[in-house]
Design an enzyme around this catalytic site. Structure first.
Site, PDB file in Angstrom:
ATOM      1  N   TYR A 277      -2.209  -1.271  10.497  1.00 23.08           N
ATOM      2  CA  TYR A 277      -2.309  -1.601   9.076  1.00 23.08           C
ATOM      3  C   TYR A 277      -1.054  -1.139   8.332  1.00 23.08           C
ATOM      4  CZ  TYR A 277      -4.140  -1.390   4.271  1.00 23.08           C
ATOM      5  OH  TYR A 277      -4.332  -1.544   2.912  1.00 23.08           O
TER       6      TYR A 277
ATOM      7  N   SER B  48       0.846  -1.198   0.000  1.00 26.43           N
ATOM      8  CA  SER B  48       0.000   0.000   0.000  1.00 26.43           C
ATOM      9  C   SER B  48       0.875   1.240   0.000  1.00 26.43           C
ATOM     10  CB  SER B  48      -0.906   0.017   1.234  1.00 26.43           C
ATOM     11  OG  SER B  48      -1.556   1.270   1.378  1.00 26.43           O
TER      12      SER B  48
END
Length: 282
Positions: free
Chosen positions: A187, A174
């Site tokens: 995360y 990401s």
């Protein structure tokens, strides 16, 4: 394609694609050319979002597919229907990749059905907004790490003995691995770990000619977004990047196809950023 999405929220992780409005666009953008003909691919988190878009594109390019998902039966069945509409052959495998025994059974079911494995796409993920650091309990953090990084490692362990020269492992990281995200601390940590895993695996497997790479999406319209953020944040999602809109899953999927096919045969340990121009430091 709208510059911003309507405000909306879901109370379940990792989200339901059929409940989104508008639904993410997962349909392949171009005709297939047989670039994955005869290949067998596993895709975790393949029921919706980026996973569904990758599955449909791989099917269009000739791959046979094993689609892993946690519990979203309706979305998974729709993915299977769309793969079959593409003329593809696929199975659905339901379970939690945070469980090492499930990962072994997932690979075994793939081998029983298709006889081999050529491509592993680690894509399943979950994320939770944390307003305060002390909100992150040990149990919460462990759950996110089990899905986002332990599960990737478990899938690699289960698949490795069955991957031959020329096989591909493609991990989903990401943009937050490179620039962080204040409300997604755990995360973000897992996504950084995925980059490190990719680089380490690429070195370890280079002698076996197994290539390992990563895709790092930016703000992509997937079920994780309404499942994670409040309505007002969803309405602003993706509008701060230079292209001023969220991306669609089918705009990310070609990066996975490139890394899965022969076009990328001289690439390993690398990350492709598909982020609307967010220019992270790499």
């Amino acid at each position: 394609m709208p510059d911003a999405m309507p405000g909306q929220h879901q109370d379940v992780q990792p989200g339901r694609q059929h409940a989104m409005y508008p639904e993410p666009d997962c349909a392949p953008l171009y005709p297939g050319s047989g670039r994955l003909e005869g290949k067998v691919a596993i895709i975790t988190g393949g029921d919706s979002g980026i996973g569904r878009a990758v599955a449909l594109l791989f099917a269009r390019e000739g791959a046979k597919l094993a689609i892993g998902y946690l519990e979203e039966d309706r979305d998974a069945e729709e993915t299977l229907r769309l793969i079959e509409e593409e003329g593809g052959d696929a199975i659905l495998v339901k379970g939690d990749i945070g469980d090492r025994s499930f990962c072994k059974s997932f690979v075994n079911r793939t081998l029983e059905k298709f006889g081999k494995l050529d491509i592993l796409v680690n894509n399943a993920a979950e994320q939770h907004v944390r307003e305060e650091l002390d909100e992150v309990s040990e149990e919460d953090m462990t759950r996110v790490f089990k899905t986002n990084i332990f599960g990737y490692f478990f899938m690699v362990q289960a698949a490795l003995d069955h991957l031959q020269e020329g096989a591909r492992i493609i991990n989903t990281s990401s943009i937050v691995a490179y620039r962080g995200q204040a409300q997604l601390m755990d995360y973000s940590m897992t996504k950084g770990a995925i980059v490190a895993l990719t680089r380490s695996l690429s070195s370890r497997l280079a002698d076996k000619k197994i290539l390992v790479n990563t895709v790092a999406p930016g703000p992509i319209w997937t079920p994780l977004i309404p499942a994670s953020f409040p309505e007002d944040k969803v309405a602003e999602f993706g509008t701060s990047v230079p292209l001023k809109r969220p991306g669609q899953p089918n705009e990310v999927a070609p990066a996975y196809l490139f890394l899965a096919c022969e076009d990328s045969r001289y690439m390993t340990g690398q990350t492709i950023h598909v982020d609307g121009g967010d220019f992270p430091s790499s």
